[in-house]
Design a protein around this motif. Structure first.
Motif, short mmCIF file in Angstrom:
data_model
loop_
_atom_site.label_atom_id
_atom_site.label_comp_id
_atom_site.label_asym_id
_atom_site.label_seq_id
_atom_site.Cartn_x
_atom_site.Cartn_y
_atom_site.Cartn_z
N VAL A 13 0.94 -1.30 -0.01
CA VAL A 13 0.01 -0.06 -0.05
C VAL A 13 0.68 1.28 0.09
CG1 VAL A 13 -2.02 -1.07 1.22
CG2 VAL A 13 -0.21 -0.12 2.39
N ASN A 14 2.32 1.18 0.45
CA ASN A 14 3.16 2.42 0.17
C ASN A 14 4.37 1.71 0.30
OD1 ASN A 14 3.84 5.05 0.29
ND2 ASN A 14 3.62 5.15 2.71
N LEU A 15 5.20 2.74 -0.52
CA LEU A 15 6.87 2.44 -0.63
C LEU A 15 7.41 3.74 -0.15
CD1 LEU A 15 6.63 0.92 -4.26
CD2 LEU A 15 7.07 -0.16 -2.23
N ILE A 16 8.49 3.40 0.58
CA ILE A 16 9.67 4.45 0.93
C ILE A 16 10.94 3.94 0.87
CG2 ILE A 16 7.73 5.26 2.70
CD1 ILE A 16 9.56 4.13 5.02
N VAL A 17 11.81 5.05 0.65
CA VAL A 17 13.24 4.72 0.73
C VAL A 17 13.76 5.19 2.23
CG1 VAL A 17 15.48 5.36 -0.26
CG2 VAL A 17 13.34 5.09 -1.59
N ALA A 18 14.21 4.37 2.91
CA ALA A 18 14.73 4.62 4.22
C ALA A 18 15.77 3.72 4.59
CB ALA A 18 13.55 4.70 5.20
N ASP A 19 16.45 4.05 5.62
CA ASP A 19 17.78 2.85 5.96
C ASP A 19 16.98 2.17 7.31
OD1 ASP A 19 17.56 4.47 8.44
OD2 ASP A 19 19.53 5.53 7.80
N GLU A 20 17.43 1.09 7.52
CA GLU A 20 16.82 -0.06 8.41
C GLU A 20 16.65 0.79 9.83
OE1 GLU A 20 17.92 -4.46 9.92
OE2 GLU A 20 18.88 -3.61 8.57
N GLU A 21 17.59 1.41 10.29
CA GLU A 21 17.17 2.22 11.80
C GLU A 21 16.26 3.10 11.72
OE1 GLU A 21 20.40 2.35 10.00
OE2 GLU A 21 21.13 0.65 11.02
N TRP A 22 16.00 3.84 10.68
CA TRP A 22 14.70 4.67 10.77
C TRP A 22 13.39 3.97 10.68
CZ3 TRP A 22 10.43 5.69 7.90
CH2 TRP A 22 9.86 7.10 8.11
N ILE A 23 13.48 2.90 9.99
CA ILE A 23 12.29 1.92 9.65
C ILE A 23 11.88 1.40 11.22
CG2 ILE A 23 11.49 -0.35 8.97
CD1 ILE A 23 10.93 1.80 7.01
N ALA A 24 13.05 0.86 12.03
CA ALA A 24 13.02 0.52 13.27
C ALA A 24 12.57 1.12 14.24
CB ALA A 24 14.28 -0.52 13.77
N LYS A 25 12.84 2.49 14.22
CA LYS A 25 12.70 3.66 15.07
C LYS A 25 11.16 4.11 14.79
CE LYS A 25 14.50 7.93 15.17
NZ LYS A 25 15.50 8.85 15.15
N GLU A 26 10.91 4.66 13.76
CA GLU A 26 9.61 5.22 13.32
C GLU A 26 8.64 4.46 12.80
OE1 GLU A 26 9.58 8.57 13.59
OE2 GLU A 26 11.76 8.72 14.10
N TRP A 27 8.59 3.35 12.48
CA TRP A 27 7.62 2.59 11.98
C TRP A 27 7.28 1.21 12.49
CZ3 TRP A 27 3.88 4.80 8.66
CH2 TRP A 27 4.39 5.77 8.10
N ASN A 28 6.15 0.50 12.55
CA ASN A 28 6.23 -0.83 13.28
C ASN A 28 6.92 -2.01 12.00
OD1 ASN A 28 5.56 -3.44 13.79
ND2 ASN A 28 3.38 -2.95 14.00
N ALA A 29 7.81 -2.11 12.23
CA ALA A 29 8.79 -2.93 11.16
C ALA A 29 8.15 -4.13 10.84
CB ALA A 29 10.16 -3.25 11.92
N SER A 30 7.36 -4.60 11.65
CA SER A 30 6.63 -6.07 11.15
C SER A 30 5.60 -5.53 9.82
CB SER A 30 5.71 -6.61 12.23
OG SER A 30 4.73 -5.79 12.62
N TYR A 32 6.44 -3.59 7.48
CA TYR A 32 7.42 -3.17 6.21
C TYR A 32 8.36 -4.35 5.73
CZ TYR A 32 6.29 1.65 6.09
OH TYR A 32 5.62 2.98 5.99
N TYR A 33 8.60 -4.47 4.55
CA TYR A 33 9.42 -5.55 4.12
C TYR A 33 10.41 -4.94 3.19
CZ TYR A 33 5.94 -9.02 5.65
OH TYR A 33 4.88 -9.60 6.32
N GLU A 34 11.65 -5.08 3.38
CA GLU A 34 12.67 -4.65 2.58
C GLU A 34 12.61 -5.10 1.04
OE1 GLU A 34 17.23 -3.46 2.25
OE2 GLU A 34 16.50 -5.03 4.24
N SER A 35 12.90 -4.34 0.25
CA SER A 35 12.80 -5.03 -1.38
C SER A 35 14.06 -5.39 -1.74
CB SER A 35 12.44 -4.03 -2.23
OG SER A 35 12.42 -4.27 -3.52
#
Length: 125
Positions: A13-30, A32-35
């Motif tokens: 439903v959405n795509l973003i460009v980010a680093d792993e640390e930002w994903i872990a800190k700002e979003w519910n990592a479960s 999000y899936y890394e492409s």
């Protein structure tokens, strides 16, 4: 930086460009899936068994063993468009486009002769 896909109900439903640390800190990592796929992921892609697949073009199409969407009836040669309602292919006919400019003589009516690839006078036959 990596591309991450936000997946809800197995659909991107959405795509973003980010680093792993930002994903872990700002979003519910479960969510999000890394492409890591070689093919592009787009909004509407499906996550099936840990792999992303292009959105299903039509409800009647199914995934084959190579993970490509296949219509219920093979596509005919040439240009064709799938009609989901009738479950058939519609063959697209190419328009004949004149390759020479329209004649400057306005005193006559002209038509394009595709067999000769020239404008000819339309004598009303």
């Amino acid at each position: 930086m990596s591309i991450y896909a936000l997946v809800q109900k197995n659909e991107v439903v959405n795509l973003i460009v980010a680093d792993e640390e930002w994903i872990a800190k700002e979003w519910n990592a479960s969510d999000y899936y890394e492409s890591t796929e070689l093919h592009p992921i787009v909004i509407g892609s499906k996550l099936i068994n840990g792999s992303f697949f292009a959105p299903q073009p039509y409800p009647s199409w199914t995934l084959d063993d190579n993970h490509d969407w296949q219509p219920p009836i093979p596509k005919p040669e040439g240009d064709a468009k799938w009609n989901e309602e009738t479950q058939t292919w519609l063959v697209i006919r190419q328009a004949i486009v004149p390759t020479l400019p329209y004649p400057d003589d306005d005193s006559k009516i002209w038509k394009w002769d595709s067999s000769l690839n020239v404008w000819v006078e339309d004598i009303g036959e």
